[in-house]
Write an enzyme that holds these catalytic residues in place. Structure first.
Site, short mmCIF file in Angstrom:
data_model
loop_
_atom_site.label_atom_id
_atom_site.label_comp_id
_atom_site.label_asym_id
_atom_site.label_seq_id
_atom_site.Cartn_x
_atom_site.Cartn_y
_atom_site.Cartn_z
N GLU A 13 0.75 -1.28 0.21
CA GLU A 13 0.29 -0.43 0.44
C GLU A 13 0.75 1.10 -0.04
OE1 GLU A 13 -2.87 1.45 3.06
OE2 GLU A 13 -3.21 -0.43 3.45
N HIS A 30 8.58 -0.69 5.62
CA HIS A 30 8.11 -0.72 6.99
C HIS A 30 8.10 -2.37 7.12
CE1 HIS A 30 4.66 -0.31 3.75
NE2 HIS A 30 3.98 -0.62 5.36
P1 AMP Z 1 1.32 -2.13 3.01
O1 AMP Z 1 2.20 -1.25 2.82
O2 AMP Z 1 0.26 -2.65 2.41
O3 AMP Z 1 1.93 -2.49 4.62
O4 AMP Z 1 0.19 -0.99 4.47
C1 AMP Z 1 0.30 0.31 4.74
C2 AMP Z 1 0.17 0.24 6.16
O5 AMP Z 1 0.30 1.18 6.69
C3 AMP Z 1 -1.06 0.14 6.67
O6 AMP Z 1 -1.56 -0.71 7.45
C4 AMP Z 1 -2.00 1.79 6.77
O7 AMP Z 1 -3.03 1.07 8.13
C5 AMP Z 1 -0.79 1.72 7.24
N1 AMP Z 1 -1.17 4.02 7.46
C6 AMP Z 1 -0.97 4.27 6.43
N2 AMP Z 1 -0.87 5.62 6.07
C7 AMP Z 1 -0.16 5.85 7.71
C8 AMP Z 1 -0.52 6.82 8.81
N3 AMP Z 1 -0.85 7.99 8.09
N4 AMP Z 1 -0.39 6.51 9.68
C9 AMP Z 1 -0.21 5.34 10.35
N5 AMP Z 1 0.13 4.29 9.48
C10 AMP Z 1 -0.87 4.57 8.44
#
Ligand code: AMP
Length: 130
Positions: free
Chosen positions: A87, A92
């Site tokens: 996403e 991360h």
């Molecule tokens: P992934 O890239 O599939 O590991 O997912 C990205 C993660 O980042 C998801 O679990 C989202 O809930 C989280 N996420 C996205 N935007 C934010 C934000 N502004 N603050 C904290 N977490 C976030």
């Protein structure tokens, strides 16, 4: 600039848990379980396995410190580790406190988590990181 770089720069608010010169940890805004934390490098890199050996090693050691803080702050059997990254194009590590396997189900997230509870959790984790 990725959304995570904006968080690191303080341009977007986050529930910060820890930081050092190279890495930053904050609560996932849509947690799969309470205490779900993300560990990110300050240097933008999309794919975690494009990070240098040295930095990836340091990132995991930083994540270990954060995970120990999570385990002290939140009753759990273990802290689970996952990398998805489909996403947000900024590498991360997901750290999730686990009582059972189902506690890390990315198809079932806590929507609109209570901000007061998130703040309290972030502070509890932060204060338990050595
Ligand atoms: P992934 O890239 O599939 O590991 O997912 C990205 C993660 O980042 C998801 O679990 C989202 O809930 C989280 N996420 C996205 N935007 C934010 C934000 N502004 N603050 C904290 N977490 C976030």
């Amino acid at each position: 600039m990725t959304i995570f770089s904006k968080i690191i720069a303080g341009e977007i608010p986050s529930y910060k848990v820890a930081e050092n010169d190279k890495f930053f940890a904050f609560l996932d805004i849509n947690p799969v379980n309470w205490g779900h934390t993300l560990v990110v490098p300050k240097k933008e890199e999309d794919y975690i396995f494009d990070i240098s050996d040295e930095d990836l090693g340091e990132m995991m050691v930083f994540a270990k410190k954060v995970a120990k803080g999570i385990k002290k702050a939140i009753p759990c059997r273990k802290v689970g580790v996952t990398v998805l990254g489909l996403e947000v194009p900024h590498a991360h590590i997901h750290l999730v406190p686990l009582q059972k396997e189902g506690d890390m189900d990315f198809k079932s997230k806590i929507d609109n988590p209570d901000p007061a509870k998130m703040k309290e959790l972030a502070e509890a984790i932060a204060s338990n990181i050595e």
